[in-house]
Enzyme design. Structure first.
Site, PDB file in Angstrom:
ATOM      1  N   ASP A 168       8.958   3.838  13.334  1.00 57.78           N
ATOM      2  CA  ASP A 168       8.725   3.108  12.081  1.00 57.78           C
ATOM      3  C   ASP A 168       9.537   3.752  10.965  1.00 57.78           C
ATOM      4  O   ASP A 168       9.447   4.966  10.763  1.00 57.78           O
ATOM      5  CB  ASP A 168       7.229   3.161  11.743  1.00 57.78           C
ATOM      6  CG  ASP A 168       6.849   2.381  10.500  1.00 57.78           C
ATOM      7  OD1 ASP A 168       7.738   1.793   9.840  1.00 57.78           O
ATOM      8  OD2 ASP A 168       5.646   2.354  10.172  1.00 57.78           O
ATOM      9  N   SER A 227       0.808  -0.885   5.365  1.00 60.91           N
ATOM     10  CA  SER A 227       2.158  -1.091   4.860  1.00 60.91           C
ATOM     11  C   SER A 227       2.151  -1.276   3.337  1.00 60.91           C
ATOM     12  O   SER A 227       1.717  -0.390   2.612  1.00 60.91           O
ATOM     13  CB  SER A 227       2.793  -2.279   5.594  1.00 60.91           C
ATOM     14  OG  SER A 227       4.178  -2.329   5.392  1.00 60.91           O
ATOM     15  N   HIS A 238       6.063  -0.190  13.663  1.00 53.41           N
ATOM     16  CA  HIS A 238       5.434  -0.710  12.463  1.00 53.41           C
ATOM     17  C   HIS A 238       4.774  -2.056  12.775  1.00 53.41           C
ATOM     18  O   HIS A 238       5.376  -2.920  13.397  1.00 53.41           O
ATOM     19  CB  HIS A 238       6.477  -0.906  11.361  1.00 53.41           C
ATOM     20  CG  HIS A 238       5.890  -1.257  10.032  1.00 53.41           C
ATOM     21  ND1 HIS A 238       5.483  -0.306   9.136  1.00 53.41           N
ATOM     22  CD2 HIS A 238       5.614  -2.447   9.441  1.00 53.41           C
ATOM     23  CE1 HIS A 238       4.996  -0.878   8.055  1.00 53.41           C
ATOM     24  NE2 HIS A 238       5.060  -2.187   8.225  1.00 53.41           N
TER      25      HIS A 238
END
Length: 305
Positions: free
Chosen positions: A243, A150, A273
């Site tokens: 996501d 991320s 995610h």
């Protein structure tokens, strides 16, 4: 494609707690909420120790006494605002053991107290320090990679472009590569699960504010020039079907490939995610950790092997 049944069950369990989402909390509240749910791993690692990398707290993981290991410099996720080396301790233990190489997990400064470019600068300093102190760490300075999930994947991608030291690989797990937030997956997964588009808006606002714009390649690495992209090391890019960040991660992989960089792009269709760091509860999470570890093991192998 629908969520994987394991993912659906885990999301249902999370929602049953009625915990507030990131955008509905202060950063400090969100950090406390995240820390309260950190996975406490007891996986054995040959050596674990905290180190000071030019003022940046890091944690070194070594799977063996070998003093000629490769090194993955790892940056945790959390929107540049939450997360820590504790939140990703379990991930780093498994990556070290399964890859057979050392991991240096970086506890970079977080926004909004320390907005862009402070966290990025910490990542650069830690990478430089590791290269300069390879003998003490027991690693080969010519076999260093960067990686993260991320926001950590964002830092890894930018550092792979800046190349403060020679890098041989990058492992990007659902990375933030385009802070303009204009992809189809942002619309498709606006309500999550787990990460919502509104949460990403809050993260990006806290990280860059009015310091820079989303067109800056230091926050949106997909905006880098073709020459910069062509100079990047080989990559593995992991994405999740459900996501908001799915499309930009895959588009970044295709941009690398278009500019001559060897890259593998792997989508876990039924995942959301965060599934990588939730690997203890998800078979696809375990598979993704093993996949990344295998890629790192190959990329960091001694050239004579």
């Amino acid at each position: 494609m629908a969520l994987h049944p394991q993912a659906s069950a885990l999301i249902a369990m999370m929602e049953a707690r009625n915990a507030p989402k990131f955008a509905d909390q202060t950063p400090q509240e969100a950090r406390a909420s995240r820390a309260a749910t950190d996975y406490k791993s007891d996986e054995f690692v040959h050596e674990m120790r905290d180190v000071n990398a030019l003022g940046v707290r890091c944690r070194l993981y070594k799977p063996s006494a070998d003093n000629n290991l490769g090194l993955l410099v790892f940056f945790h996720g959390g929107g540049w605002v939450i997360g820590s080396i504790e939140s990703h301790d379990g991930v780093c233990r498994s990556l070290a053991n399964q890859s057979g190489h050392a991991i240096l997990s970086v506890d970079y400064r977080l926004a909004p107290e320390d907005p862009f470019p402070n966290g990025l600068e910490d990542g650069i300093r830690a990478t430089l320090w590791a290269h300069q102190n390879s003998d003490d760490l027991g690693i080969d300075p010519t076999r260093i990679a960067v990686g993260g999930d991320s926001a950590g994947g964002n830092l890894a991608a930018v550092i792979a472009q800046l190349q403060p030291v020679p890098l041989v690989f990058q492992a990007l797990i659902y990375p933030v590569t385009d802070c303009r937030m204009g992809t189809e997956s942002y619309t498709e997964n606006a309500a999550g699960p787990f990460l919502r588009s509104i949460d990403m808006t809050a993260f990006i606002d806290l990280y860059i504010g009015d310091i820079t714009t989303a067109n800056d390649p230091r926050v949106s690495p997909i905006m880098a020039s073709p020459a910069t992209l062509a100079s990047c090391p080989p990559a593995i890019i992991i994405t999740a079907g459900h996501d908001p960040l799915r499309d930009e991660g895959e588009e970044y992989g295709h941009a690398l490939i278009a500019n001559g960089v060897h890259a593998s792009i792997v989508r876990y269709f039924g995942m959301f995610h965060g599934f990588f760091s939730l690997f203890p509860w998800l078979d696809d999470g375990k598979a993704a950790v093993s996949h990344v570890a295998s890629a790192v093991r190959t990329a960091l192998a001694p050239t004579s092997a």
